[in-house]
Design a protein around this motif. Sequence first.
Motif, PDB file in Angstrom:
ATOM      1  N   SER A 165       0.922  -1.043  -0.286  1.00  0.00           N
ATOM      2  CA  SER A 165       0.670   0.054   0.159  1.00  0.00           C
ATOM      3  C   SER A 165       1.134   1.479   0.247  1.00  0.00           C
ATOM      4  CB  SER A 165      -0.845  -0.127   1.247  1.00  0.00           C
ATOM      5  OG  SER A 165      -0.040   0.706   2.176  1.00  0.00           O
ATOM      6  N   ASN A 168       1.829   2.681  -3.830  1.00  0.00           N
ATOM      7  CA  ASN A 168       0.239   2.758  -5.165  1.00  0.00           C
ATOM      8  C   ASN A 168      -0.162   1.898  -5.164  1.00  0.00           C
ATOM      9  OD1 ASN A 168      -1.130   3.973  -6.809  1.00  0.00           O
ATOM     10  ND2 ASN A 168       0.208   3.857  -8.981  1.00  0.00           N
ATOM     11  N   ASN A 169      -0.543   0.937  -4.495  1.00  0.00           N
ATOM     12  CA  ASN A 169      -1.116  -0.943  -4.816  1.00  0.00           C
ATOM     13  C   ASN A 169      -2.630   0.089  -3.327  1.00  0.00           C
ATOM     14  OD1 ASN A 169      -0.097  -2.832  -6.385  1.00  0.00           O
ATOM     15  ND2 ASN A 169       1.735  -1.873  -4.856  1.00  0.00           N
ATOM     16  N   ARG A 170      -3.413  -0.678  -4.417  1.00  0.00           N
ATOM     17  CA  ARG A 170      -4.667  -0.453  -2.878  1.00  0.00           C
ATOM     18  C   ARG A 170      -4.992  -1.978  -2.774  1.00  0.00           C
ATOM     19  NH1 ARG A 170      -5.930   4.441  -6.403  1.00  0.00           N
ATOM     20  NH2 ARG A 170      -3.869   4.695  -6.626  1.00  0.00           N
ATOM     21  N   GLU A 171      -5.007  -2.492  -0.836  1.00  0.00           N
ATOM     22  CA  GLU A 171      -5.792  -3.127  -0.719  1.00  0.00           C
ATOM     23  C   GLU A 171      -6.003  -3.244   1.327  1.00  0.00           C
ATOM     24  OE1 GLU A 171      -2.803  -1.956   1.072  1.00  0.00           O
ATOM     25  OE2 GLU A 171      -2.358  -4.195   2.101  1.00  0.00           O
ATOM     26  N   ILE A 173      -4.467  -2.439   3.507  1.00  0.00           N
ATOM     27  CA  ILE A 173      -4.073  -1.332   4.316  1.00  0.00           C
ATOM     28  C   ILE A 173      -4.639   0.298   3.710  1.00  0.00           C
ATOM     29  CG2 ILE A 173      -2.090  -0.207   5.058  1.00  0.00           C
ATOM     30  CD1 ILE A 173      -2.485  -2.770   7.226  1.00  0.00           C
ATOM     31  N   SER A 174      -4.855   0.253   2.143  1.00  0.00           N
ATOM     32  CA  SER A 174      -6.013   1.103   2.128  1.00  0.00           C
ATOM     33  C   SER A 174      -6.783   1.641   1.988  1.00  0.00           C
ATOM     34  CB  SER A 174      -5.738   1.609   0.765  1.00  0.00           C
ATOM     35  OG  SER A 174      -3.854   0.936  -0.409  1.00  0.00           O
TER      36      SER A 174
ATOM     37  N   ASP C 181      -1.821   7.550   0.364  1.00  0.00           N
ATOM     38  CA  ASP C 181      -3.298   6.302   0.349  1.00  0.00           C
ATOM     39  C   ASP C 181      -4.141   6.578   1.645  1.00  0.00           C
ATOM     40  OD1 ASP C 181      -3.693   3.934  -0.315  1.00  0.00           O
ATOM     41  OD2 ASP C 181      -2.411   2.757   1.424  1.00  0.00           O
ATOM     42  N   GLY C 182      -5.153   6.350   0.858  1.00  0.00           N
ATOM     43  CA  GLY C 182      -6.818   6.606   2.121  1.00  0.00           C
ATOM     44  C   GLY C 182      -6.730   8.101   1.980  1.00  0.00           C
ATOM     45  N   LEU C 198      -4.173   8.178 -10.674  1.00  0.00           N
ATOM     46  CA  LEU C 198      -3.698   8.419  -9.434  1.00  0.00           C
ATOM     47  C   LEU C 198      -3.037   7.294  -8.688  1.00  0.00           C
ATOM     48  CD1 LEU C 198      -4.531   9.962  -6.210  1.00  0.00           C
ATOM     49  CD2 LEU C 198      -6.349   8.013  -6.019  1.00  0.00           C
ATOM     50  N   VAL C 199      -2.455   7.979  -8.444  1.00  0.00           N
ATOM     51  CA  VAL C 199      -0.828   7.174  -7.951  1.00  0.00           C
ATOM     52  C   VAL C 199      -0.997   7.677  -6.066  1.00  0.00           C
ATOM     53  CG1 VAL C 199       1.631   6.665  -7.447  1.00  0.00           C
ATOM     54  CG2 VAL C 199       0.838   7.687  -9.567  1.00  0.00           C
ATOM     55  N   THR C 200      -1.006   6.495  -5.419  1.00  0.00           N
ATOM     56  CA  THR C 200      -0.595   6.713  -3.376  1.00  0.00           C
ATOM     57  C   THR C 200       0.367   5.989  -3.106  1.00  0.00           C
ATOM     58  OG1 THR C 200      -2.668   5.418  -3.666  1.00  0.00           O
ATOM     59  CG2 THR C 200      -3.256   7.466  -3.720  1.00  0.00           C
ATOM     60  N   TYR C 201       1.179   6.506  -2.168  1.00  0.00           N
ATOM     61  CA  TYR C 201       2.572   6.363  -1.150  1.00  0.00           C
ATOM     62  C   TYR C 201       2.030   6.097  -0.097  1.00  0.00           C
ATOM     63  CZ  TYR C 201       5.290   6.484  -5.372  1.00  0.00           C
ATOM     64  OH  TYR C 201       5.427   6.532  -7.461  1.00  0.00           O
ATOM     65  N   ASP C 202       2.659   5.872   0.857  1.00  0.00           N
ATOM     66  CA  ASP C 202       2.878   5.871   2.341  1.00  0.00           C
ATOM     67  C   ASP C 202       2.974   6.979   2.566  1.00  0.00           C
ATOM     68  OD1 ASP C 202       4.998   5.728   1.426  1.00  0.00           O
ATOM     69  OD2 ASP C 202       5.758   4.099   3.599  1.00  0.00           O
TER      70      ASP C 202
END
Lengths: 220, 252, 299
Positions: A165, A168-171, A173-174, C181-182, C198-202
């Motif tokens: 997560s 750039n991965n939606r799982e 935890i996201s 992310d989130g 959309l690109v997401t990181y922590d």
Amino acid sequence: MDIFDLSGLFLSGAWGTLRLFLLALVGSLALGTLLAAMRVSPTPVLRGAAATYVTVVRNTPLTLVMFFCAFGLPILDIQFASDRGLNSFFYASLALSAYTACFVAETLRSGIAAIPVGQAEAARAIGLSFRQTLSLIVLPQAFRTVIPPLGSVVIAMLKNTSIASAFNNRELISAMRSGIEIRGDMVITILIATALIYLVLALGLGRIFDLLERKLVILR
Amino acid sequence: MIQHTSEQRPLVQMRQVQKFFGDFQALKDIDLDIQAGEVVVVIGPSGSGKSTLCRTINRLETIDSGEILIDGEKLPEEGARLAKLRSDVGMVFQSFNLFAHKTILENVTLGPMKVRRLPAAKAKEEAMALLERVGVAHQAQKYPAQLSGGQQQRVAIARALAMKPKVMLFDEPTSALDPEMINEVLDVMVTLAKEGMTMVVVTHEMGFARKAANRVVFMADGQIVEVAEPEEFFTNPQSARAKDFLSKILTH
Amino acid sequence: MKKITFLTAALAAGALTLSACGQEGTPDAGGGEGAAAGDAPVYEVAEDADFSESDTWEAAQSNGTLTIGVRFDQPGLGNRPAGADVPEGFDIEIAKLVAAHLGFAPEEIEWVETVSANREPFLQNGTVDLVVATYTINDERKQVVDFAGPYYVAGQDLLVAEDSDIAGPEDLAGTSVCSVDGSTPAQRIAEEYPEADLVTYDVYSKCVTDLQSGSVDAVTTDDAILRGYAAQSDGALKVVGNPFSDEPYGVGLPKDDQVLRDAVNDALDEARDNGYWTEAFEYTLGDSSGVEQPEVDRY
Ligand SMILES: Nc1ncnc2c1ncn2[C@@H]1O[C@H](COP(=O)(O)OP(=O)(O)OP(=O)(O)O)[C@@H](O)[C@H]1O
Ligand SMILES: [Mg+2]
């Protein structure tokens, strides 16, 4: 946003986790088996290469392996898909496979060591090649003897998908993060729900491995 | 005595074979020719190199010098040609070594299908005939661990025969068996010998040697000390080592 | 010998990885005060503060420390640079001026890092007395905690390369946008601007790295956070300045401590009148022209 939306969020999160897991499972078993085979091969170069790979990657934190795949491979212009999200999915699966393969290989190697030498000798004596001996006699037996520890490796990998997560991965935890962001009043519930989903997935895997163990046990 | 159609060229030729395990010489100056159809029993004290000799013939052990020829062809070093040659040399082990994860039938069909490329149906047909011959056809669907030692060893013989080998090696095939099972295995071997199979048998079963062997090879300290016909060897050994050895095994 | 070979290989792999992520200047950890001008503001500590009807205040008073939850990872707002003992940023200044009103000097504040997942729990179980952590006031959160303020209304905005043509969220179609992310900004892009990739990181720092290397076209989150990164980029990055949401930042409080809530609201009102708010803003986020302190909402 109500509970219904939240469960939808988690459902898609769980699917994200599952598909990462499934691809990495195939990848890590394939690469792990190859590495184990290389480690017992009669060719010193192959043995050395596999040993070096296992030593290096096994002792690198998974986050670093992910960094290398997610940020290093694009620099080397290694892409798997034109879609960025899909690409990130492949990078994460690759990182998980590359990392978990070390543990699969080491587990398998201990399984190979547990097979009586007579099995391989009998195989060679009827004219099977090294590859046939390995793939038809030694590895199938090794896999069966290491099903319980292999289960632990695979369950660890399931939980390791959570690192994706950050890349750039939606799982799951996201989904958990999103849930917390929109439902600040339900933080504890959301954390527990996330843990429960991992628990259910891991218990399911454990069950599958128990069944496999019972079904594939080798009498000696 | 057994009548066998002897050909001009020996089936197995060992010339000046030397084998070391580290500094320890396990085989010394081994010269031995085995004719087609001949049955040779190898006998000798523990550690004398009998198993090692047997295993060099299909290159489960490499040799350090000298040469070994099977049917006139020098043993290849490695790879496909060695595998091919091995498939012509059947081997039966003391501890059976049946493939533990495969059924009895699969144990016997594996080689013909994977090495000889026989179709499954044909391989199965031949395998069942062989299992019938060694008396375990009704166990075909079981796994090795479900069979007695004697039955397992007979399956192992069938597995080796399925490759239609030119020569069969037996390394103490009955020493891991309970006494009541020894004969069922020896009977199969005697029949094989009578049918003209070329055999090298490491065994202390003098009954078998007397009944089936053309020659006895006596080994001590990695060397061939004496070669004689069975009757001659057991009643009138020439070397002191053989006399000493026989006096020990005959007392019990 | 063998070991050394392995070690070298491992180091080489590690270096490659690190250079991959740290390339081209992730915000310099020491440069957290990029926008800071002049000396740190000093807020006069109320000597005669007495809010003993508030259990939270009473407990903090007898302990001699006020515990405040803040972010440690958002430059300009709440950030603790590597090696520093205390965090810095606009949230931190707001926390300090509120604390001063409550009778606590900066040395009497204990800073606790809070992230999205633990702000409510920390307030509920008393781990912290207050939260000043880019904490958007919304109805769900009001179910379990109370809010004073808002002390700032942030808006979701875009951080882009200095020469970028992107002028607002409408221009995002077909471009790639990075966020955490989130987070709410990430969710808004996914829902309202699905044409954007959309690109997401922590963490935002990875987004900024990607923006600098050209891997993404924009980074999106609350403008206040983006300002911090823009300030550190030596002009390479800019904030578009066309916010497309309202994120009223409030001071989070334990539920049903009306006395404390009134006190914090009073502190914010006072900060408007005596100029503390503007000082805090200019010290941390830079030029305050065109920026106004919002009215507190005594709901
Ligand atoms: N892999 C090996 N490594 C080192 N030494 C070995 C190895 N295999 C056999 N040897 C040694 O070589 C000698 C001959 O061994 P071999 O097994 O051929 O004897 P044997 O005549 O078959 O004895 P037994 O009757 O006990 O089976 C023994 O001293 C044995 O210890
Ligand atoms: Mg032996």
